[in-house]
Design an enzyme around this catalytic site. Structure first.
Site, PDB file in Angstrom:
ATOM      1  N   ALA A 211       0.838  -1.192   0.000  1.00 20.81           N
ATOM      2  CA  ALA A 211       0.000   0.000   0.000  1.00 20.81           C
ATOM      3  C   ALA A 211       0.878   1.248   0.000  1.00 20.81           C
ATOM      4  CB  ALA A 211      -0.903  -0.007   1.225  1.00 20.81           C
TER       5      ALA A 211
ATOM      6  N   GLN B 233      -0.159  -0.845  -5.231  1.00 24.11           N
ATOM      7  CA  GLN B 233      -1.452  -0.643  -4.597  1.00 24.11           C
ATOM      8  C   GLN B 233      -1.517   0.790  -4.070  1.00 24.11           C
ATOM      9  OE1 GLN B 233      -2.518  -2.357  -0.612  1.00 24.11           O
ATOM     10  NE2 GLN B 233      -3.892  -3.655  -1.830  1.00 24.11           N
TER      11      GLN B 233
ATOM     12  N   TYR C 155      -9.829   0.437   5.422  1.00 22.18           N
ATOM     13  CA  TYR C 155      -9.226   1.712   5.070  1.00 22.18           C
ATOM     14  C   TYR C 155     -10.253   2.591   4.352  1.00 22.18           C
ATOM     15  CZ  TYR C 155      -5.049  -0.702   6.638  1.00 22.18           C
ATOM     16  OH  TYR C 155      -4.144  -1.393   7.402  1.00 22.18           O
TER      17      TYR C 155
ATOM     18  N   ARG D  87      -8.858  -4.053  -4.901  1.00 23.38           N
ATOM     19  CA  ARG D  87      -8.967  -5.002  -3.787  1.00 23.38           C
ATOM     20  C   ARG D  87     -10.103  -4.557  -2.878  1.00 23.38           C
ATOM     21  NH1 ARG D  87      -4.358  -7.658   0.080  1.00 23.38           N
ATOM     22  NH2 ARG D  87      -4.331  -9.072  -1.716  1.00 23.38           N
TER      23      ARG D  87
ATOM     24  N   GLY E  66       0.799 -13.996   0.269  1.00 22.82           N
ATOM     25  CA  GLY E  66       1.357 -13.034   1.198  1.00 22.82           C
ATOM     26  C   GLY E  66       2.410 -13.675   2.072  1.00 22.82           C
ATOM     27  N   ARG E  67       1.989 -14.175   3.217  1.00 21.25           N
ATOM     28  CA  ARG E  67       2.966 -14.735   4.162  1.00 21.25           C
ATOM     29  C   ARG E  67       3.761 -15.892   3.569  1.00 21.25           C
ATOM     30  NH1 ARG E  67      -1.220 -12.807   7.222  1.00 21.25           N
ATOM     31  NH2 ARG E  67      -0.672 -11.635   9.112  1.00 21.25           N
TER      32      ARG E  67
END
Length: 356
Positions: free
Chosen positions: A57, A99, A181, A229, A322-323
């Site tokens: 982001a 992003q 957000y 997203r 991601g992880r």
């Protein structure tokens, strides 16, 4: 045929496979600038064979940062450092995306390894904003409700962020309308109690996102994809739902969005989330099935066979890691070997390529 390693083309951008590195905040910037950490972290995922590397982001305005350590794209001076990253990713055969984000009422915090607490002005914090004067939780400050001029500034901030992203060489732009957000805050009735043109009805609550989409699309060449997203559900009664996501997807299709990246939650502090392997994939599948809009699946996707099944079964067009990509920057190379697919390794690493 192994679907995970089939190319994926949108507009004039072709990903070499269906594996996307999900945007993950690194909290390693000073004044929004990318650093050597970003180059090495992101570059290693391109070396590892990902089809698309999505940068974390990037705040379109300083007040849109989650923390003072967030990556930024609110000034032209940020562009050269980002360009260095996109140039390197391209040399490795990958595509790059970024992003664009505004944290809204969840801004002005210390990053996780500095305590994660709300920052006071004396600690470098700032006044947060949102659709309504409703705090995320008791531990968060009450945001200022944006007026019309403030909303117009948000749209302009995203527009300028998109312009800079194009200048920096990104092939894909993703708008962050998830995880509680700002754009998500406007969409969800749990955080939006406005009574003007940006609140109340579904059409009013998604108005800001659609205005940001239009502004972003106007700054992008026609041959580059635009993704969004969302949190496809709030997992909370009275909040945003999967059916809302389908309804939104149809509007986004008409507005020039090319893919819906389906995450969930994070707009309220306590939600009943059935966390488990691939627990969010159902929403990517629902949107894709009911609208035809391409989707991305994200959330506890951790092994090659699982990722292949998601794409092969038509649940989603791409998977976002991601992880798992933090644990294994070379997941795509290892997945190809596990699935019996021959892919090109970097010439510098060929001597280590496992034999079948």
């Amino acid at each position: 045929m192994i679907h995970l390693f089939q190319p994926f083309t949108q507009r004039n951008v072709t990903l070499r496979n269906r594996i996307v590195i999900s945007p993950m905040c690194q909290y390693s910037s000073v004044d929004g600038f990318s650093s050597d950490w970003h180059l090495v972290h992101l570059g290693s995922r391109a070396v590892g064979g990902a089809g698309l590397v999505l940068l974390e982001a990037a705040a379109v305005t300083p007040v849109g940062r989650i923390t003072p350590d967030d990556l930024g794209i609110w000034q032209d001076e940020h562009v050269p450092g980002l360009r260095r990253i996109t140039d390197f990713i391209r040399t490795q055969g990958g595509a790059s995306g970024i992003q664009l984000a505004h944290a809204g009422r969840k801004a002005s915090h210390a990053n996780t390894w500095k305590g994660g607490q709300t920052l006071t002005p004396a600690e470098g914090g700032w006044t947060t904003v949102g659709p309504s004067a409703i705090a995320f939780s008791d531990d968060y400050p009450t945001p200022q409700a944006l007026d019309k001029a403030g909303i117009e500034q948000v749209v302009e901030d995203f527009r300028q962020g998109a312009r800079r992203a194009v200048e920096a060489g990104f092939e894909v732009i993703e708008l962050h309308a998830a995880h509680g957000y700002l754009l998500h805050e406007f969409m969800s009735p749990l955080s939006n109690e406005r009574t003007d043109a940006y609140g109340g009805s579904f059409e009013n609550r998604v108005r800001l996102l659609l205005e940001v989409v239009a502004a972003t699309r106007a700054e992008m060449p026609d041959d580059r994809p635009l993704w969004v997203r969302i949190s496809a559900t709030d997992w909370t009664e009275g909040g945003w739902t999967g059916d809302d996501s389908v309804r939104l997807a149809r509007l986004l299709q008409d507005a020039g969005v090319d893919l819906l990246d389906c995450s969930t939650a994070a707009n309220v502090p306590k939600a009943d989330i059935p966390v488990g392997p691939g627990y969010q994939v159902q929403f990517a599948e629902q949107v894709r099935r009911e609208t035809g809009l391409p989707t991305g699946a994200v959330g506890l996707i951790t092994d090659a066979q699982q990722a292949e099944e998601i794409v092969a079964s038509g649940q989603a067009d791409v998977v976002l890691l991601g992880r798992e990509s933090l644990r294994d920057p070379y997941f795509p190379l290892h997945a190809a070997h596990e699935l019996g697919v021959d892919v090109k390794w970097p010439v510098q690493y060929e001597r280590a390529q496992p034999k079948r």
